[in-house]
Design an enzyme around this catalytic site. Sequence first.
Site, PDB file in Angstrom:
ATOM      1  N   TRP A  80      -0.037   6.231   6.408  1.00 42.88           N
ATOM      2  CA  TRP A  80      -0.175   6.495   4.977  1.00 42.88           C
ATOM      3  C   TRP A  80      -1.101   7.699   4.813  1.00 42.88           C
ATOM      4  CZ3 TRP A  80      -4.598   6.756   1.968  1.00 42.88           C
ATOM      5  CH2 TRP A  80      -4.375   7.004   0.599  1.00 42.88           C
ATOM      6  N   GLU A  93       4.458   4.700   4.806  1.00 47.18           N
ATOM      7  CA  GLU A  93       4.119   4.039   3.540  1.00 47.18           C
ATOM      8  C   GLU A  93       3.987   5.057   2.414  1.00 47.18           C
ATOM      9  OE1 GLU A  93       0.352   1.499   1.639  1.00 47.18           O
ATOM     10  OE2 GLU A  93       0.369   2.043   3.764  1.00 47.18           O
ATOM     11  N   LYS A 110       3.364   6.140  -1.841  1.00 43.26           N
ATOM     12  CA  LYS A 110       2.468   5.854  -2.953  1.00 43.26           C
ATOM     13  C   LYS A 110       2.951   6.607  -4.180  1.00 43.26           C
ATOM     14  CE  LYS A 110      -2.412   5.174  -4.003  1.00 43.26           C
ATOM     15  NZ  LYS A 110      -3.771   5.080  -3.435  1.00 43.26           N
ATOM     16  N   ASP A 126       3.984  -1.098  -0.306  1.00 45.83           N
ATOM     17  CA  ASP A 126       2.725  -1.633  -0.803  1.00 45.83           C
ATOM     18  C   ASP A 126       2.926  -2.034  -2.254  1.00 45.83           C
ATOM     19  OD1 ASP A 126       0.070  -1.550  -2.201  1.00 45.83           O
ATOM     20  OD2 ASP A 126      -0.664  -1.055  -0.210  1.00 45.83           O
ATOM     21  N   HIS A 129       1.854   0.381  -5.013  1.00 45.72           N
ATOM     22  CA  HIS A 129       2.192   1.799  -4.898  1.00 45.72           C
ATOM     23  C   HIS A 129       3.431   2.196  -5.685  1.00 45.72           C
ATOM     24  CE1 HIS A 129      -0.322   2.657  -1.017  1.00 45.72           C
ATOM     25  NE2 HIS A 129      -1.023   2.120  -2.001  1.00 45.72           N
ATOM     26  N   HIS A 184       2.623  -4.397   2.394  1.00 48.91           N
ATOM     27  CA  HIS A 184       1.196  -4.533   2.165  1.00 48.91           C
ATOM     28  C   HIS A 184       1.067  -5.222   0.817  1.00 48.91           C
ATOM     29  CE1 HIS A 184      -0.845  -1.343   4.965  1.00 48.91           C
ATOM     30  NE2 HIS A 184      -0.367  -2.390   5.611  1.00 48.91           N
ATOM     31  N   ASP A 221      -3.110   1.012  -9.020  1.00 49.83           N
ATOM     32  CA  ASP A 221      -3.236   0.570  -7.632  1.00 49.83           C
ATOM     33  C   ASP A 221      -4.698   0.293  -7.304  1.00 49.83           C
ATOM     34  OD1 ASP A 221      -2.750   0.073  -4.935  1.00 49.83           O
ATOM     35  OD2 ASP A 221      -2.980   2.176  -4.408  1.00 49.83           O
ATOM     36  N   ASP A 278      -5.916  -2.616  -5.911  1.00 53.02           N
ATOM     37  CA  ASP A 278      -6.094  -3.452  -4.725  1.00 53.02           C
ATOM     38  C   ASP A 278      -7.004  -4.645  -4.968  1.00 53.02           C
ATOM     39  OD1 ASP A 278      -4.474  -2.057  -2.699  1.00 53.02           O
ATOM     40  OD2 ASP A 278      -5.832  -0.398  -3.094  1.00 53.02           O
ATOM     41  N   ASP A 330      -3.497  -5.958   1.811  1.00 54.12           N
ATOM     42  CA  ASP A 330      -4.283  -4.732   1.605  1.00 54.12           C
ATOM     43  C   ASP A 330      -5.006  -4.816   0.267  1.00 54.12           C
ATOM     44  OD1 ASP A 330      -5.407  -2.249   1.535  1.00 54.12           O
ATOM     45  OD2 ASP A 330      -3.526  -1.133   1.487  1.00 54.12           O
TER      46      ASP A 330
END
Length: 418
Positions: free
Chosen positions: A184, A225, A227, A258, A261, A285, A293, A295, A325
Site C-alpha cells: 500500500w 491495496e 485507497k 480495505d 478505502h 483489511h 477512513d 480506522d 487494520d
Amino acid sequence: MSVINQFEEAKKEYEHWGIQVEEVFEKLQNVPVSIHCWQGDDIGGFEINKEELSGGIEVTGNYPGKATTPEELRRDIEKALSLIPGTHRINLHAIYAETDGELVDRDQLEPKHFEKWVVWAKEHGLGLDFNPTLFSHKKAADGLTLSHPDAEIRQFWIDHCIASRKIGEYFGKELGTPCLTNIWIPDGYKDTPSDRLTPRKRLKQSLDEIFAVKTDEQFNIDAVESKVFGIGSEAFVVGSHEFYLNYAMKNDKICLLDTGHYHPTERVSDKISAMLLFNEKLALHVSRPVRWDSDHVVILDDELKEIALEIVRNDALDQVIIGLDFFDASINRVAAWTIGTRNMIKALLYGMLLPNEHLKALQEEGDFTKRLALLEEFKTYPFGAIWNYYCETMGVPIKEYWIEEISDYETAVLSARS
C-alpha cells in the site's frame, strides 16, 4: 442457568433449521484472522531513525501504556491472543524490524532483522504476514513513493518492496504457512492534478520492477491495496481501486480491499461476490470508517455482519484472507485488539448460524416476504449462548469477563510504562 445448559437450549433452536452447531465450531476455529501489530504502538515501529507519522495516517489519543519496545509489543499481543478464541496470524509492517542498534534503511532490510519475530511466532504457533512501509520516511515526505517523478526515490522504494517480499518469503518458509505481503502506498495530490496518467504509468512501472524479482508463491503471496483518498491526497490517489483491480487481474496478484478505502456509499460486502467470480483469492483489511477512513475499532455492526455473511454463504472461507487494520490510542490498546478481533469472529459465527441455503432458495423463488421475516427473526435468536459456549470450549473468557483481565493487565503491566 449454566453456560452449557444455555448452549444446549440454544442449539435446539438452530438445529430446527438444520444447523449443526458443533460442525460450525469446527469450521470456525480453522479460520485465522491476521491481527495487525500496529494497534499496540500507534504505528510507531522500532526504527533507529524513527520519523514522525506521515502518509495521510493519523492516530488520535494518548491512552497510557503503549508498547515502546518489541518485547512489550509481543507481550501485549500475547495478552490479547489469550482473550480471543482460535489460532490466528500477526501482521507486521517493515518498521517493526529489530536491527540491534544498527542503522538500517528500509531498502536494506533483510530476513535477519525479523528473526526474533519468527522465533516468537513459532513458540506461539502463529503465522506472519507482512507490509512494506512506504510512509513516515524522509523519502516519502512529499507524499509520493513508487510514483515519484524522481527516479532515485522511486528506486529506493522499489528496492524496499523487493526486500519486503523476500522477508515475506522467509516468514513462509520458516513458519510453514504462506505470508501475505501487501503493498500500500500513500501517493496522491491534495488538489486536482493536471496529469493523472503519468503518475499511474510510473506506479505501474515500479510494480512491474518489484514483481519481476520472483519469490516462491508457496511461501509468499503478493497483494496490492487501493485507497480512495487520504490527508494530503484528497483530490487524487495514484493507486485507486480501478488501478489495482486491473493490475492484480493482469499480473496474477491478490487485490486487497480495505473497508475504509472507498467512497462512503460503497460497501466492501457488496464487492466480495463480484471479486470471487474472477479471482481465486481475495484479501481484506477490516476496519470501521466513521465518515472517512479513520480506522476505528471494528464493532459488530451491519456491515461487518454482511462481510462475514458474504464469505460464509458463498463458501469462500478458503478464498478470502481476513486481516484487520485499525488503530485507536484513545482506549486501552490491548482491549482494542480484543474487541475488534472477537467481533470479527462473532460476525463469522453469526453468518454460519443462519439458514443460508434456505434463505437463498426463498430469494430464487421470489418469496422476499419470508426471506426478510426470517432474517429479522434470527437477529433475536440465542446467538449469545452459542458464542459464550464457543469461547468457553476455546479456553477464553466468556461475555464481558475478559474486561477484568484487561484491567488487571493494565494495573500490573501497562501502568508501569513511561
